[in-house]
Each structure stands twice: as C-alpha cells, then as structure tokens.
Design an enzyme around this catalytic site. Structure first.
Site, PDB file in Angstrom:
ATOM      1  N   ASN A  53     -12.899  -3.053   2.795  1.00 35.91           N
ATOM      2  CA  ASN A  53     -13.958  -2.043   2.836  1.00 35.91           C
ATOM      3  C   ASN A  53     -14.886  -2.176   1.633  1.00 35.91           C
ATOM      4  O   ASN A  53     -14.423  -2.405   0.510  1.00 35.91           O
ATOM      5  CB  ASN A  53     -13.339  -0.638   2.843  1.00 35.91           C
ATOM      6  CG  ASN A  53     -12.398  -0.435   4.029  1.00 35.91           C
ATOM      7  OD1 ASN A  53     -12.644  -0.968   5.103  1.00 35.91           O
ATOM      8  ND2 ASN A  53     -11.322   0.304   3.822  1.00 35.91           N
TER       9      ASN A  53
ATOM     10  N   ASP B 212       0.857  -1.184   0.000  1.00 34.56           N
ATOM     11  CA  ASP B 212       0.000   0.000   0.000  1.00 34.56           C
ATOM     12  C   ASP B 212       0.897   1.241   0.000  1.00 34.56           C
ATOM     13  O   ASP B 212       1.871   1.323   0.741  1.00 34.56           O
ATOM     14  CB  ASP B 212      -0.904  -0.018   1.241  1.00 34.56           C
ATOM     15  CG  ASP B 212      -2.034   0.994   1.149  1.00 34.56           C
ATOM     16  OD1 ASP B 212      -3.195   0.571   1.095  1.00 34.56           O
ATOM     17  OD2 ASP B 212      -1.748   2.211   1.121  1.00 34.56           O
ATOM     18  N   ILE B 213       0.539   2.189  -0.845  1.00 36.20           N
ATOM     19  CA  ILE B 213       1.354   3.394  -1.024  1.00 36.20           C
ATOM     20  C   ILE B 213       1.298   4.320   0.198  1.00 36.20           C
ATOM     21  O   ILE B 213       2.194   5.149   0.398  1.00 36.20           O
ATOM     22  CB  ILE B 213       0.913   4.129  -2.313  1.00 36.20           C
ATOM     23  CG1 ILE B 213       2.026   4.953  -2.905  1.00 36.20           C
ATOM     24  CG2 ILE B 213      -0.331   4.964  -2.088  1.00 36.20           C
ATOM     25  CD1 ILE B 213       1.750   5.422  -4.327  1.00 36.20           C
TER      26      ILE B 213
ATOM     27  N   HIS C   5     -10.266  -5.371  -2.680  1.00 35.67           N
ATOM     28  CA  HIS C   5      -8.908  -5.548  -2.151  1.00 35.67           C
ATOM     29  C   HIS C   5      -8.973  -5.820  -0.657  1.00 35.67           C
ATOM     30  O   HIS C   5      -9.849  -5.342   0.039  1.00 35.67           O
ATOM     31  CB  HIS C   5      -8.043  -4.313  -2.431  1.00 35.67           C
ATOM     32  CG  HIS C   5      -8.661  -3.027  -1.979  1.00 35.67           C
ATOM     33  ND1 HIS C   5      -9.630  -2.382  -2.702  1.00 35.67           N
ATOM     34  CD2 HIS C   5      -8.456  -2.285  -0.861  1.00 35.67           C
ATOM     35  CE1 HIS C   5      -9.994  -1.282  -2.069  1.00 35.67           C
ATOM     36  NE2 HIS C   5      -9.304  -1.194  -0.932  1.00 35.67           N
ATOM     37  N   PHE C   6      -7.997  -6.589  -0.223  1.00 38.12           N
ATOM     38  CA  PHE C   6      -7.883  -6.935   1.195  1.00 38.12           C
ATOM     39  C   PHE C   6      -6.619  -6.288   1.744  1.00 38.12           C
ATOM     40  O   PHE C   6      -5.545  -6.421   1.164  1.00 38.12           O
ATOM     41  CB  PHE C   6      -7.815  -8.455   1.370  1.00 38.12           C
ATOM     42  CG  PHE C   6      -9.124  -9.117   1.041  1.00 38.12           C
ATOM     43  CD1 PHE C   6     -10.036  -9.416   2.030  1.00 38.12           C
ATOM     44  CD2 PHE C   6      -9.452  -9.396  -0.275  1.00 38.12           C
ATOM     45  CE1 PHE C   6     -11.260  -9.988   1.728  1.00 38.12           C
ATOM     46  CE2 PHE C   6     -10.674  -9.977  -0.589  1.00 38.12           C
ATOM     47  CZ  PHE C   6     -11.583 -10.270   0.414  1.00 38.12           C
ATOM     48  N   HIS C   7      -6.787  -5.580   2.846  1.00 42.09           N
ATOM     49  CA  HIS C   7      -5.643  -4.951   3.513  1.00 42.09           C
ATOM     50  C   HIS C   7      -5.041  -5.953   4.501  1.00 42.09           C
ATOM     51  O   HIS C   7      -5.766  -6.530   5.314  1.00 42.09           O
ATOM     52  CB  HIS C   7      -6.102  -3.744   4.334  1.00 42.09           C
ATOM     53  CG  HIS C   7      -6.681  -2.620   3.526  1.00 42.09           C
ATOM     54  ND1 HIS C   7      -5.963  -1.485   3.218  1.00 42.09           N
ATOM     55  CD2 HIS C   7      -7.906  -2.445   2.980  1.00 42.09           C
ATOM     56  CE1 HIS C   7      -6.741  -0.649   2.518  1.00 42.09           C
ATOM     57  NE2 HIS C   7      -7.922  -1.205   2.359  1.00 42.09           N
TER      58      HIS C   7
ATOM     59  N   GLN D  49     -14.491   2.571   1.429  1.00 38.15           N
ATOM     60  CA  GLN D  49     -13.907   2.077   0.176  1.00 38.15           C
ATOM     61  C   GLN D  49     -13.655   3.250  -0.768  1.00 38.15           C
ATOM     62  O   GLN D  49     -14.581   3.987  -1.118  1.00 38.15           O
ATOM     63  CB  GLN D  49     -14.825   1.045  -0.510  1.00 38.15           C
ATOM     64  CG  GLN D  49     -14.190   0.464  -1.770  1.00 38.15           C
ATOM     65  CD  GLN D  49     -14.999  -0.674  -2.398  1.00 38.15           C
ATOM     66  OE1 GLN D  49     -16.170  -0.870  -2.084  1.00 38.15           O
ATOM     67  NE2 GLN D  49     -14.354  -1.414  -3.287  1.00 38.15           N
TER      68      GLN D  49
HETATM   69  P1  AMP Z   1      -9.759   1.511   0.479  1.00 39.42           P
HETATM   70  O1  AMP Z   1      -9.986   2.721   1.329  1.00 39.42           O
HETATM   71  O2  AMP Z   1     -10.075   0.224   1.199  1.00 39.42           O
HETATM   72  O3  AMP Z   1     -10.437   1.618  -0.879  1.00 39.42           O
HETATM   73  O4  AMP Z   1      -8.196   1.436   0.277  1.00 39.42           O
HETATM   74  C1  AMP Z   1      -7.523   1.848  -0.873  1.00 39.42           C
HETATM   75  C2  AMP Z   1      -6.056   1.740  -0.556  1.00 39.42           C
HETATM   76  O5  AMP Z   1      -5.348   1.789  -1.773  1.00 39.42           O
HETATM   77  C3  AMP Z   1      -5.524   2.863   0.328  1.00 39.42           C
HETATM   78  O6  AMP Z   1      -4.967   2.305   1.521  1.00 39.42           O
HETATM   79  C4  AMP Z   1      -4.466   3.528  -0.540  1.00 39.42           C
HETATM   80  O7  AMP Z   1      -3.333   3.952   0.181  1.00 39.42           O
HETATM   81  C5  AMP Z   1      -4.116   2.430  -1.534  1.00 39.42           C
HETATM   82  N1  AMP Z   1      -3.618   2.903  -2.809  1.00 39.42           N
HETATM   83  C6  AMP Z   1      -4.182   3.822  -3.638  1.00 39.42           C
HETATM   84  N2  AMP Z   1      -3.430   3.992  -4.742  1.00 39.42           N
HETATM   85  C7  AMP Z   1      -2.385   3.137  -4.624  1.00 39.42           C
HETATM   86  C8  AMP Z   1      -1.258   2.840  -5.445  1.00 39.42           C
HETATM   87  N3  AMP Z   1      -1.056   3.452  -6.624  1.00 39.42           N
HETATM   88  N4  AMP Z   1      -0.372   1.924  -5.003  1.00 39.42           N
HETATM   89  C9  AMP Z   1      -0.553   1.301  -3.820  1.00 39.42           C
HETATM   90  N5  AMP Z   1      -1.601   1.525  -3.015  1.00 39.42           N
HETATM   91  C10 AMP Z   1      -2.494   2.443  -3.404  1.00 39.42           C
END
Ligand code: AMP
Ligand code: ZN
Length: 134
Positions: free
Chosen positions: A84, A30-31, A97-99, A91
């Site tokens: 989420n 995750d970025i 996606h799974f964190h 979300q």
């Molecule tokens: P969500 O809030 O569950 O939709 O989480 C989306 C996640 O994607 C967040 O934790 C962001 O930091 C991550 N994210 C968004 N863009 C990127 C990217 N280019 N590379 C890696 N993670 C990302």
C-alpha cells in the site's frame, strides 16, 4: 524516521516474530494477520513507499519477498502479495513493506471489485498514464 515502528522492529526496540533476516531485509509476522502466516517483508533502510525506495534496495527486498512467498505458499493454497502507498491506498505504516498473505480455498475473503470503463474513459486513462511515463 526515528518514531518509525518498523525501524524500531529492525533495531529490536520493539519485539517481532522474525521469519527471515539478512543484511538488507527483514521478514516478520504481521501482528494482525488477515490469515495465519501473514508476513511483512521490509528493507532495513527506511524509505516511505514505492515512489522513493532506491532500485537496489527494492531489488534486494524483492529477492526476499520471493523466498518468503514460496515458503508461505507451502502452508496455504495460494498467496496474495500486497503493498500500500499513501493513506488513500490504506498505507498506515510509512516504511515500505510488502504483505505476503496466505490464502485458502473458501477462506471467505473477497477479491477486489471490478469496475467497467465508460466509452471514452479507457483511451483517456491510458493517455494520462502513458504521458506520465514519457
Ligand atoms: P499497511 O496498512 O500496509 O501500512 O500495513 C501495516 C501493517 O503493519 C498492518 O497489517 C499491521 O497489522 C502491521 N503492524 C503494525 N504494527 C505491527 C507490529 N508491531 N508488528 C507486526 N506488524 C505490525
Ligand atoms: Zn522505518
């Protein structure tokens, strides 16, 4: 689907730090990590959320999720797995996606708040959820 940021990561139009990849699933850092090592696990096929993902795709993702969870657990004291669905639940990216979030003793992150059920609420809530499962 075409402007899906995670689809672009899968096709390598957008760079990512890949943790694990196989035919059906990708795991990458995750970025904006909650803690260092925070990893996202996604199916390569685009599906929006837990409601629309086909069972087989979800099962493949779960296998990789467990692998990644075990690996991240090696560098932390514990992990949270989070997922989420819909904006109200936080979300932001509409590709399921799974964190996998590494946790550390005293990392200062708070756990979820707990509510209390009112008198009739527990039966009422249970009834509604069960009805939807019929
Ligand atoms: P969500 O809030 O569950 O939709 O989480 C989306 C996640 O994607 C967040 O934790 C962001 O930091 C991550 N994210 C968004 N863009 C990127 C990217 N280019 N590379 C890696 N993670 C990302
Ligand atoms: Zn996508």
């Amino acid at each position: 689907m075409n402007d899906c940021i995670f689809c672009k990561i899968i096709s390598q139009e957008i760079p990512s730090e890949i943790v694990y990849e196989d035919e059906n699933t990708l795991a990458f850092l995750d970025i904006n990590p909650i803690n260092l090592g925070h990893t996202l696990v996604i199916p390569k096929q685009h599906h929006e959320n837990i409601f629309d993902v086909p069972e087989e795709i979800l099962n493949n993702t779960m296998k990789v999720l467990q692998k990644v969870a075990r690996s991240v657990d090696e560098i932390s004291d514990g992990i949270n797995v989070g997922q989420n669905n819909r904006p109200a639940a936080g979300q932001i990216v509409n590709h399921i996606h799974f964190h996998v979030i590494p946790r550390f003793e005293k990392d200062g992150l708070r756990s979820w708040p707990g509510k209390k059920y009112g008198e009739a609420e527990i039966k009422e809530t249970l009834g509604k959820i069960r009805k939807n499962l019929e």
